[in-house]
Design a protein around this motif. Sequence first.
Motif, short mmCIF file in Angstrom:
data_model
loop_
_atom_site.label_atom_id
_atom_site.label_comp_id
_atom_site.label_asym_id
_atom_site.label_seq_id
_atom_site.Cartn_x
_atom_site.Cartn_y
_atom_site.Cartn_z
N TYR A 152 0.83 -1.21 0.00
CA TYR A 152 0.00 0.00 0.00
C TYR A 152 0.86 1.25 0.00
CZ TYR A 152 -2.99 3.70 1.74
OH TYR A 152 -3.63 4.89 1.90
N ASP A 153 1.92 1.26 0.78
CA ASP A 153 2.81 2.41 0.82
C ASP A 153 3.44 2.67 -0.54
OD1 ASP A 153 2.23 2.79 3.44
OD2 ASP A 153 3.99 1.72 4.20
N ALA A 154 3.85 1.58 -1.21
CA ALA A 154 4.46 1.73 -2.54
C ALA A 154 3.44 2.29 -3.53
CB ALA A 154 5.01 0.40 -3.03
N ASP A 155 2.22 1.75 -3.51
CA ASP A 155 1.18 2.24 -4.41
C ASP A 155 0.83 3.69 -4.10
OD1 ASP A 155 1.15 -0.22 -5.58
OD2 ASP A 155 -0.58 -0.95 -4.43
N ALA A 156 0.78 4.00 -2.81
CA ALA A 156 0.46 5.38 -2.43
C ALA A 156 1.54 6.34 -2.90
CB ALA A 156 0.29 5.48 -0.91
N GLN A 157 2.80 5.96 -2.79
CA GLN A 157 3.89 6.82 -3.25
C GLN A 157 3.82 7.03 -4.75
OE1 GLN A 157 5.96 8.45 -1.33
NE2 GLN A 157 6.97 9.42 -3.08
N GLU A 158 3.55 5.94 -5.48
CA GLU A 158 3.42 6.06 -6.93
C GLU A 158 2.26 6.97 -7.30
OE1 GLU A 158 2.95 3.19 -10.89
OE2 GLU A 158 3.02 2.33 -8.86
N LEU A 159 1.15 6.83 -6.58
CA LEU A 159 -0.01 7.67 -6.83
C LEU A 159 0.30 9.14 -6.56
CD1 LEU A 159 -2.99 7.91 -7.56
CD2 LEU A 159 -3.55 7.47 -5.16
N ILE A 160 1.05 9.38 -5.50
CA ILE A 160 1.44 10.76 -5.18
C ILE A 160 2.29 11.35 -6.30
CG2 ILE A 160 2.85 12.16 -3.61
CD1 ILE A 160 1.93 10.32 -1.35
N GLU A 161 3.22 10.56 -6.84
CA GLU A 161 4.07 11.04 -7.92
C GLU A 161 3.24 11.34 -9.16
OE1 GLU A 161 7.02 8.10 -8.52
OE2 GLU A 161 8.11 8.52 -6.63
N VAL A 162 2.28 10.46 -9.48
CA VAL A 162 1.42 10.69 -10.65
C VAL A 162 0.61 11.97 -10.46
CG1 VAL A 162 -0.55 9.80 -11.94
CG2 VAL A 162 1.31 8.26 -11.28
N VAL A 163 0.05 12.15 -9.27
CA VAL A 163 -0.74 13.35 -9.00
C VAL A 163 0.13 14.60 -9.11
CG1 VAL A 163 -2.04 14.58 -7.22
CG2 VAL A 163 -2.42 12.13 -7.57
N GLN A 164 1.37 14.52 -8.63
CA GLN A 164 2.27 15.68 -8.71
C GLN A 164 2.60 16.01 -10.16
OE1 GLN A 164 3.19 17.57 -6.13
NE2 GLN A 164 4.10 18.96 -7.64
N LYS A 165 2.84 14.96 -10.98
CA LYS A 165 3.10 15.20 -12.39
C LYS A 165 1.90 15.86 -13.05
CE LYS A 165 6.44 11.45 -13.09
NZ LYS A 165 6.72 10.17 -13.80
N GLN A 166 0.71 15.39 -12.70
CA GLN A 166 -0.50 15.99 -13.27
C GLN A 166 -0.64 17.44 -12.83
OE1 GLN A 166 -3.68 13.40 -12.08
NE2 GLN A 166 -3.28 11.91 -13.71
N LYS A 167 -0.29 17.73 -11.59
CA LYS A 167 -0.33 19.11 -11.12
C LYS A 167 0.66 19.98 -11.89
CE LYS A 167 -1.90 18.33 -6.35
NZ LYS A 167 -1.54 18.47 -4.92
N ASP A 168 1.89 19.44 -12.11
CA ASP A 168 2.89 20.20 -12.86
C ASP A 168 2.42 20.44 -14.29
OD1 ASP A 168 4.42 20.14 -10.58
OD2 ASP A 168 5.66 18.45 -11.23
N THR A 169 1.86 19.40 -14.91
CA THR A 169 1.35 19.54 -16.27
C THR A 169 0.23 20.58 -16.32
OG1 THR A 169 1.91 17.23 -16.75
CG2 THR A 169 0.34 18.33 -18.23
N LEU A 170 -0.66 20.51 -15.35
CA LEU A 170 -1.77 21.46 -15.31
C LEU A 170 -1.25 22.89 -15.11
CD1 LEU A 170 -4.81 21.91 -15.29
CD2 LEU A 170 -4.80 21.50 -12.82
N ALA A 171 -0.23 23.04 -14.26
CA ALA A 171 0.35 24.37 -14.05
C ALA A 171 0.97 24.89 -15.34
CB ALA A 171 1.39 24.31 -12.94
N GLY A 172 1.67 24.01 -16.09
CA GLY A 172 2.24 24.42 -17.37
C GLY A 172 1.17 24.82 -18.37
N LEU A 173 0.08 24.04 -18.41
CA LEU A 173 -1.01 24.36 -19.32
C LEU A 173 -1.66 25.69 -18.95
CD1 LEU A 173 -2.68 20.85 -19.72
CD2 LEU A 173 -1.27 22.05 -21.39
N ASN A 174 -1.82 25.92 -17.65
CA ASN A 174 -2.40 27.19 -17.22
C ASN A 174 -1.51 28.36 -17.61
OD1 ASN A 174 -4.71 26.07 -16.07
ND2 ASN A 174 -3.73 25.74 -14.09
N LYS A 175 -0.19 28.17 -17.46
CA LYS A 175 0.74 29.22 -17.84
C LYS A 175 0.67 29.50 -19.33
CE LYS A 175 5.62 30.52 -17.48
NZ LYS A 175 6.97 30.09 -17.02
N SER A 176 0.66 28.41 -20.13
CA SER A 176 0.56 28.58 -21.58
C SER A 176 -0.76 29.25 -21.97
CB SER A 176 0.67 27.21 -22.27
OG SER A 176 1.92 26.61 -21.98
N TYR A 177 -1.81 28.86 -21.28
CA TYR A 177 -3.13 29.45 -21.56
C TYR A 177 -3.13 30.94 -21.25
CZ TYR A 177 -8.06 30.60 -20.95
OH TYR A 177 -9.29 31.20 -21.03
#
Length: 251
Positions: free
Chosen positions: A58-83
């Motif tokens: 569970y800890d490993a899955d949770a860490q992976e999920l956190i990384e995916v969510v962070q990447k999505q946040k970074d991508t969203l921030a980049g898209l917002n900046k471009s927008y």
Amino acid sequence: MTDQTTESNNPLDSYAEPKPSFLQTNKFLILAGIVLLCGGTILGYSVGHRQGLSVVGYDADAQELIEVVQKQKDTLAGLNKSYNMAVQERDIAVSNTNDLTTVLNQTKDDLSIAQSQSQIYREVLRQRGGLSLTVQNLSVKPLPENAYEYQLDLAQVSPNNSHAVGSIEIRLIRGSEVLAVPMEDSNFNFIDFERLTGRWTMPKGFVPQYIEIHVNGSVPEVRRFSWLRGEEVQNSPAFVSEVPQAEARTQ
């Protein structure tokens, strides 16, 4: 007859059976308890081991999920900046377009006024006998690499609206040397006004004293201008290799 107790001399008669001990009496119960204890220990270890593995997974899955969510946040921030940048560029483009539209409309209005005034002047000239074919303006602009650009304006106002037809020659003069400037279109055919433009490359070391315009029309005309050189233009709109070379001609 008197009763008389007779004592027996047999030792077996005086032996009493010993009472069973606690262990002997409860040995099955104790054995069952030991079995249950061992089984519980094994079961607890097994369940705890599995639970531990589940927690680690569970800890490993949770860490992976956190990384995916962070990447999505970074991508969203980049898209917002471009927008946001796109919105700003759009606003600037819209503002520039509005300004250009305003300037274009003003230029159209000014051009319409100038054309109206020009038409009035031409009509006045026609009523007064018109204007013969003439060189109204000549400008020569230096370009990089010893190239030049000419702009020649011809004008005529005929009382009967006849066309001005003929050809033009441009010559460069230095003492007895004469160079003919190659023209992209040396012929003219117009009613009121025509502008001829072109380019040529000056031979190295040749500095003319005069530039002559030969008008070959219904009435030949020769106009001579002093050669004046202005500042060179840094950004040339055409390749110098495409500019024709001036040709020498004896006078």
